[in-house]
Design a protein around this motif. Structure first.
Motif, short mmCIF file in Angstrom:
data_model
loop_
_atom_site.label_atom_id
_atom_site.label_comp_id
_atom_site.label_asym_id
_atom_site.label_seq_id
_atom_site.Cartn_x
_atom_site.Cartn_y
_atom_site.Cartn_z
N VAL A 11 1.11 -0.62 -0.08
CA VAL A 11 0.04 -0.29 0.29
C VAL A 11 0.59 0.70 0.30
O VAL A 11 1.87 1.26 -0.02
N GLN A 12 0.07 2.14 -0.58
CA GLN A 12 1.42 3.60 -0.90
C GLN A 12 0.85 4.14 1.20
O GLN A 12 -0.15 3.97 0.98
N PRO A 13 1.56 4.85 1.00
CA PRO A 13 2.12 6.12 2.35
C PRO A 13 0.55 6.46 2.19
O PRO A 13 -0.05 6.81 1.65
N GLY A 15 -1.99 5.34 2.72
CA GLY A 15 -2.74 4.37 2.55
C GLY A 15 -3.90 3.17 3.70
O GLY A 15 -3.55 3.91 5.04
N LYS A 86 2.43 4.27 7.06
CA LYS A 86 4.09 5.15 7.24
C LYS A 86 4.70 3.73 6.51
O LYS A 86 4.43 2.85 6.60
N PRO A 87 5.43 4.59 6.04
CA PRO A 87 6.44 3.41 5.79
C PRO A 87 7.25 2.65 7.07
O PRO A 87 7.37 1.35 6.92
N THR A 90 5.76 -0.94 7.61
CA THR A 90 6.25 -2.29 6.93
C THR A 90 7.23 -2.94 8.19
O THR A 90 7.70 -2.75 9.17
N VAL A 123 4.21 -0.45 2.76
CA VAL A 123 4.23 0.76 2.97
C VAL A 123 4.91 1.17 2.23
O VAL A 123 6.02 1.84 2.98
N SER A 124 4.91 1.49 0.48
CA SER A 124 6.31 2.51 -0.34
C SER A 124 5.77 2.69 -1.52
O SER A 124 4.31 2.52 -1.61
N SER A 125 6.05 4.23 -1.90
CA SER A 125 5.41 4.16 -2.59
C SER A 125 6.37 3.88 -4.25
O SER A 125 5.96 4.45 -5.07
#
Length: 125
Positions: A11-13, A15, A86-87, A90, A123-125
């Protein structure tokens, strides 16, 4: 009791994800506390959140206001709703269950007798 965690993913930050913990073999049982822990690569397992049979909830400072733990005793399910990810969130997330855990021991992994296999959250873009 066997626990099965699911719902992880990429999921993106910012999210959201909803993790589920299903119990089989026997019910969670009265007085059972459900907990969520996580472990990031190279780090120790840490407490995330927990909920007692009564519905009382506990959460680590790092996730307060973003994560919500809940349970459905009739369905033998536990949930972790994660928002504004948030990253640093993770990690591999584990659900756990234990009986007779006093409030001061809720964040300690030692009190939980049953553990699921974990579900990965990235969690990463």
């Amino acid at each position: 009791v066997q626990l099965q965690a699911s719902g992880g993913g990429l999921v993106q930050p910012g999210g959201s994800l909803r993790l589920s913990c299903a119990a089989s073999g026997r019910t969670f049982g009265p007085y059972a506390t459900i907990g969520w822990f996580r472990q990031a690569p190279g780090k120790e397992r840490e407490f995330v959140a927990a909920i007692k049979w009564s519905g009382a909830t506990f959460a680590a400072d790092s996730v307060k206001g973003r994560f919500t733990i809940s349970r459905d005793n009739a369905k033998n399910m536990g949930y972790l709703e994660m928002n504004n990810l948030k990253p640093e969130d993770t990690a591999k997330y584990y659900c756990a269950a234990g009986s007779g855990i006093i409030t001061s021991s809720v964040p300690s992994a030692r009190g939980y007798n049953y553990w699921g296999q974990g579900t990965e959250v990235t969690v990463s873009s």
